[in-house]
Design a protein around this motif. Structure first.
Motif, PDB file in Angstrom:
ATOM      1  N   VAL A   1       0.836  -1.198   0.000  1.00 18.93           N
ATOM      2  CA  VAL A   1       0.000   0.000   0.000  1.00 18.93           C
ATOM      3  C   VAL A   1       0.873   1.251   0.000  1.00 18.93           C
ATOM      4  O   VAL A   1       1.971   1.262   0.550  1.00 18.93           O
ATOM      5  N   GLU A   2       0.377   2.316  -0.628  1.00 22.40           N
ATOM      6  CA  GLU A   2       1.064   3.595  -0.636  1.00 22.40           C
ATOM      7  C   GLU A   2       0.458   4.466   0.457  1.00 22.40           C
ATOM      8  O   GLU A   2      -0.719   4.807   0.432  1.00 22.40           O
ATOM      9  N   THR A   3       1.278   4.824   1.452  1.00 20.45           N
ATOM     10  CA  THR A   3       0.776   5.562   2.609  1.00 20.45           C
ATOM     11  C   THR A   3       0.878   7.072   2.449  1.00 20.45           C
ATOM     12  O   THR A   3       0.269   7.813   3.217  1.00 20.45           O
ATOM     13  N   GLY A   4       1.682   7.525   1.474  1.00 21.38           N
ATOM     14  CA  GLY A   4       1.904   8.954   1.327  1.00 21.38           C
ATOM     15  C   GLY A   4       2.982   9.483   2.242  1.00 21.38           C
ATOM     16  O   GLY A   4       3.259  10.686   2.248  1.00 21.38           O
ATOM     17  N   LEU A   5       3.620   8.605   3.037  1.00 21.71           N
ATOM     18  CA  LEU A   5       4.671   9.012   3.972  1.00 21.71           C
ATOM     19  C   LEU A   5       6.064   8.798   3.400  1.00 21.71           C
ATOM     20  O   LEU A   5       7.053   9.034   4.080  1.00 21.71           O
ATOM     21  N   GLY A   6       6.148   8.312   2.158  1.00 22.82           N
ATOM     22  CA  GLY A   6       7.440   7.988   1.573  1.00 22.82           C
ATOM     23  C   GLY A   6       7.624   6.490   1.456  1.00 22.82           C
ATOM     24  O   GLY A   6       6.863   5.697   2.025  1.00 22.82           O
ATOM     25  N   GLN A   7       8.674   6.089   0.719  1.00 24.19           N
ATOM     26  CA  GLN A   7       8.871   4.661   0.466  1.00 24.19           C
ATOM     27  C   GLN A   7       9.162   3.876   1.734  1.00 24.19           C
ATOM     28  O   GLN A   7       8.589   2.813   1.971  1.00 24.19           O
ATOM     29  N   GLY A   8      10.077   4.381   2.584  1.00 30.15           N
ATOM     30  CA  GLY A   8      10.443   3.646   3.795  1.00 30.15           C
ATOM     31  C   GLY A   8       9.263   3.335   4.689  1.00 30.15           C
ATOM     32  O   GLY A   8       8.999   2.171   5.008  1.00 30.15           O
ATOM     33  N   PRO A   9       8.494   4.346   5.119  1.00 28.62           N
ATOM     34  CA  PRO A   9       7.324   4.066   5.939  1.00 28.62           C
ATOM     35  C   PRO A   9       6.294   3.184   5.244  1.00 28.62           C
ATOM     36  O   PRO A   9       5.658   2.342   5.875  1.00 28.62           O
ATOM     37  N   SER A  10       6.132   3.371   3.922  1.00 27.75           N
ATOM     38  CA  SER A  10       5.163   2.555   3.189  1.00 27.75           C
ATOM     39  C   SER A  10       5.553   1.083   3.206  1.00 27.75           C
ATOM     40  O   SER A  10       4.690   0.201   3.298  1.00 27.75           O
ATOM     41  N   VAL A  11       6.857   0.791   3.120  1.00 24.16           N
ATOM     42  CA  VAL A  11       7.318  -0.598   3.157  1.00 24.16           C
ATOM     43  C   VAL A  11       7.016  -1.234   4.512  1.00 24.16           C
ATOM     44  O   VAL A  11       6.463  -2.332   4.600  1.00 24.16           O
ATOM     45  N   ILE A  12       7.339  -0.536   5.573  1.00 14.20           N
ATOM     46  CA  ILE A  12       7.142  -1.092   6.907  1.00 14.20           C
ATOM     47  C   ILE A  12       5.655  -1.285   7.213  1.00 14.20           C
ATOM     48  O   ILE A  12       5.217  -2.355   7.631  1.00 14.20           O
ATOM     49  N   LEU A  13       4.866  -0.259   6.968  1.00 11.14           N
ATOM     50  CA  LEU A  13       3.437  -0.355   7.240  1.00 11.14           C
ATOM     51  C   LEU A  13       2.766  -1.351   6.297  1.00 11.14           C
ATOM     52  O   LEU A  13       1.844  -2.065   6.688  1.00 11.14           O
ATOM     53  N   GLY A  14       3.247  -1.407   5.041  1.00  9.48           N
ATOM     54  CA  GLY A  14       2.674  -2.353   4.084  1.00  9.48           C
ATOM     55  C   GLY A  14       2.960  -3.795   4.454  1.00  9.48           C
ATOM     56  O   GLY A  14       2.074  -4.657   4.368  1.00  9.48           O
ATOM     57  N   LEU A  15       4.196  -4.093   4.860  1.00  5.07           N
ATOM     58  CA  LEU A  15       4.533  -5.455   5.277  1.00  5.07           C
ATOM     59  C   LEU A  15       3.770  -5.844   6.535  1.00  5.07           C
ATOM     60  O   LEU A  15       3.307  -6.986   6.673  1.00  5.07           O
ATOM     61  N   ALA A  16       3.626  -4.891   7.453  1.00  6.90           N
ATOM     62  CA  ALA A  16       2.876  -5.179   8.675  1.00  6.90           C
ATOM     63  C   ALA A  16       1.422  -5.485   8.356  1.00  6.90           C
ATOM     64  O   ALA A  16       0.816  -6.395   8.936  1.00  6.90           O
ATOM     65  N   GLU A  17       0.869  -4.769   7.388  1.00  7.52           N
ATOM     66  CA  GLU A  17      -0.524  -5.003   7.006  1.00  7.52           C
ATOM     67  C   GLU A  17      -0.682  -6.355   6.319  1.00  7.52           C
ATOM     68  O   GLU A  17      -1.610  -7.111   6.612  1.00  7.52           O
ATOM     69  N   LYS A  18       0.226  -6.676   5.385  1.00  7.78           N
ATOM     70  CA  LYS A  18       0.121  -7.952   4.672  1.00  7.78           C
ATOM     71  C   LYS A  18       0.364  -9.140   5.600  1.00  7.78           C
ATOM     72  O   LYS A  18      -0.192 -10.221   5.396  1.00  7.78           O
ATOM     73  N   ALA A  19       1.218  -8.945   6.606  1.00  6.08           N
ATOM     74  CA  ALA A  19       1.470 -10.014   7.572  1.00  6.08           C
ATOM     75  C   ALA A  19       0.373 -10.097   8.630  1.00  6.08           C
ATOM     76  O   ALA A  19       0.421 -10.951   9.510  1.00  6.08           O
ATOM     77  N   GLU A  20      -0.608  -9.174   8.521  1.00  2.00           N
ATOM     78  CA  GLU A  20      -1.739  -9.140   9.461  1.00  2.00           C
ATOM     79  C   GLU A  20      -1.261  -8.959  10.900  1.00  2.00           C
ATOM     80  O   GLU A  20      -1.722  -9.633  11.827  1.00  2.00           O
ATOM     81  N   VAL A  21      -0.287  -8.047  11.060  1.00  2.32           N
ATOM     82  CA  VAL A  21       0.205  -7.722  12.392  1.00  2.32           C
ATOM     83  C   VAL A  21      -0.819  -6.826  13.085  1.00  2.32           C
ATOM     84  O   VAL A  21      -1.096  -5.726  12.601  1.00  2.32           O
ATOM     85  N   PRO A  22      -1.390  -7.243  14.178  1.00  2.80           N
ATOM     86  CA  PRO A  22      -2.386  -6.409  14.853  1.00  2.80           C
ATOM     87  C   PRO A  22      -1.734  -5.192  15.486  1.00  2.80           C
ATOM     88  O   PRO A  22      -0.592  -5.246  15.937  1.00  2.80           O
TER      89      PRO A  22
END
Length: 443
Positions: free
Chosen positions: A186-207
Motif C-alpha cells: 500500500v502507498e501511505t503517502g509518507l514515503g517509500q520507507g514508511p510505506s514498506v514497513i506499514l505495508g509489510l505489517a498489514e500484509k502479515a496481518e500484524v495487529p
C-alpha cells in the motif's frame, strides 16, 4: 516546541524489526505442488514435449535440490555417477538423471501465455504461497526487514530487492519483491520507507498495539515514528541526516571528533532522538523511551590494545539486540544454498525460497523423506562413466598384488570368457578362470 538538545559527555546497522512475546517453529514452505504440476506439464506441451510429471516426481525433484545444498558436487550430473568419490546413493535410488534433467528444463509456476506487466510474474505464486504459509506461524517478539539491491563497492553488487519482515531469530514472516510501481504494498503517502514497513505489517496481518518495530535508516522518518505511535506500536530506528530536518543536533563531522561514548539527545513530544559517537556517528529515534538512559558497552582500544567500557544509550543497545533478523535469515540461506543452477532468471528466487530455513538437520530430514517416500529406484543401472572405467583399468594393469583366489562360489561368470568359475582376482574382485587371469591383466 523544539528544545535544545542536551549534551552528555560521553550505530550503526541498517534494517528494521518489530515485537510481542510469541514462540514459533520453523517450517519448510514447499511450493504448491498442484499448480506447479499443471504449469510444468503445460509448459512442456507448449514446447512440443510430453512431460507427464507426477506429484511424487516433483517432490523427489525438490528433495534432490535440497540435497545439493549440503552435499554439493562441481557438476550436478556427478550426483548420479558410479565413481565412489562423488556417488550419491540416495539420489541415484530416487530418480534417473535424464528424468531430473527433463523436469528441470520444464518446471514452471505460471502459464507463460498469460503474462502480465508484473516483472515478477513468473514467481509471484511462489511468494504468495510462502506468505500464506508464514501467516500460520505466530509472530515473534522481534522482527526485521531488509532488501536485496545495488550496493556500490561490494564484490556482488546486484541482486533482487526483496522487502522482508523477519523475527530476530531469523524466521521470515512476510516478503515482497520490489518491482517499482508493481510492488504489492500500500502507498501511505509518507514515503517509500514508511510505506514498506506499514505495508509489510498489514500484509502479515500484524495487529496494532503491543508490537515493537526496529528499522534501519533506509526506512526511518519522524513521520513513521509518529504513525507507529498512533497505532500503539513501538518504533526504533537509525536515521539519516537528511531526515532530521530542524532537529538542532551538532553536525556529524563535528560530532565525530568528540570522544567515543559521547551523546546528545532531544525529547520531543513522545519521541526520544539520540546522537551517539562510536566508530562513526549514529542517530536513533525511538518512541519506546521517554527518558534518556545509558548502559555500558565494550569497545576495542587500538592504542592501549585492551577492551574499554564506554557509555551507550539504552535505545541503541536495544536496537542492536533486535536488529539482526534478516541478516540471520540470509546467513541461514547461504549456508546450504541449492547448488544446482539454471539459466532461468527466476531460478535464484526459486532456490532462495526453498532454502528459507535455518537448520541443516531439518533440511536433511525433509530431503531424505521426499526421496524415500516419493522416489522410484531405477530398474537397471545406467552405463558406467568413462572415469570409472579409467580407474578400473589403471588398477587392473598396475602388475601389483594380483592373485587368483578361490571364492568358494561356483556360480560366478568369468569376465573374460563368460563361463562359470569359482576363482576371482583378489585385488580387482573380478571373477576369472585361472587360464583367463593373465589375459585379463595384460590386454
Amino acid at each position: 516546541v523544539t528544545l535544545p538538545p542536551k549534551i552528555v559527555p560521553r550505530i550503526n546497522i541498517c534494517s528494521w524489526t518489530y515485537s510481542p512475546p510469541h514462540t514459533h517453529t520453523h517450517t519448510n514452505p514447499l511450493f504448491p505442488s498442484d499448480a506447479t504440476l499443471e504449469m510444468s506439464n503445460l509448459y512442456a506441451e507448449q514446447k512440443g514435449k510430453t512431460l507427464n510429471l507426477t506429484e511424487d516426481e516433483l517432490l523427489t525433484f525438490y528433495g534432490i535440490l535440497l540435497i545439493s545444498g549440503y552435499n554439493s558436487v562441481p557438476r550436478r550430473r556427478l550426483l548420479w555417477s558410479d565413481d565412489y568419490d562423488v556417488s550419491n546413493t540416495a539420489v541415484k535410488d530416487a530418480m534417473r538423471r535424464n528424468r531430473f534433467d527433463e523436469i528441470m528444463s520444464s518446471v514452471h509456476l505460471v502459464d507463460n501465455m498469460k503474462m502480465t506487466a508484473d516483472p515478477f510474474f513468473k514467481v509471484r505464486p511462489l511468494f504468495k504461497h510462502m506468505d500464506d504459509i508464514n501467516k500460520t506461524i505466530p509472530i515473534a517478539e522481534h522482527v526485521a526487514a531488509w532488501c536485496k539491491q545495488f550496493i556500490r563497492g561490494k564484490p556482488i553488487r546486484f541482486g533482487y530487492k526483496i522487502w522482508s519482515l523477519a523475527s530476530s531469530s531469523g524466521f521470515v514472516h512476510q516478503m515482497e519483491p520490489y518491482v517499482g510501481s508493481h510492488t504489492h504494498l500500500v502507498e501511505t503517502g509518507l514515503g517509500q520507507g514508511p510505506s514498506v514497513i506499514l505495508g509489510l505489517a498489514e500484509k502479515a496481518e500484524v495487529p496494532p498495539s503491543a508490537f515493537k518495530f526496529y528499522h534501519g535508516n533506509l526506512f526511518t522518518t519522524l513521520s513513521l515514528v509518529d504513525e507507529m505511535t498512533l497505532r500503539g506500536d513501538g518504533s526504533c530506528g537509525t536515521m539519516r541526516q537528511t531526515q532530521l530536518h530542524n532537529v538542532p543536533f551538532t553536525a556529524p563531522k563535528t560530532f565525530k571528533k568528540t570522544p567515543r561514548g559521547d551523546a546528545e539527545y532531544l525529547v520531543e513530544v513522545e519521541k526520544l532522538i539520540v546522537r551517539w559517537t562510536d566508530n562513526s556517528v549514529v542517530t536513533v529515534v525511538s518512541n519506546m523511551e521517554r527518558e534518556f538512559t545509558e548502559t555500558e558497552a565494550k569497545r576495542w582500544n587500538k592504542q592501549k590494545r585492551t577492551m574499554d567500557k564506554v557509555r551507550q544509550p539504552k535505545c541503541i543497545q536495544d536496537y542492536n539486540t533486535h536488529m539482526g533478523g534478516v541478516d540471520l535469515h540470509d546467513q541461514f540461506v547461504s549456508r546450504n544454498r541449492v547448488n544446482i543452477r539454471s539459466k532461468k532468471w527466476w531460478w535464484p528466487c526459486f532456490n532462495w525460497a526453498l532454502n528459507s530455513k535455518d537448520l541443516l538437520s531439518f533440511q536433511r530430514l525433509v530431503a531424505q523423506t521426499l526421496l524415500l517416500r516419493h522416489g522410484t529406484k531405477p530398474s537397471r543401472q545406467g552405463r558406467r562413466s568413462s572415469m570409472a572405467v579409467a580407474i578400473t583399468d589403471a588398477t587392473r594393469f598396475d602388475s601389483f598384488n594380483h592373485w587368483p583366489c578361490n571364492t568358494g562360489s561356483r556360480y560366478k561368470r568369468c569376465k573374460n570368457c563368460g563361463g562359470r568359475t569359482s576363482f576371482a582376482c583378489g585385488k580387482c574382485d573380478v571373477p576369472l578362470h585361472v587360464e583367463c587371469f593373465k589375459k585379463d591383466h595384460t590386454e
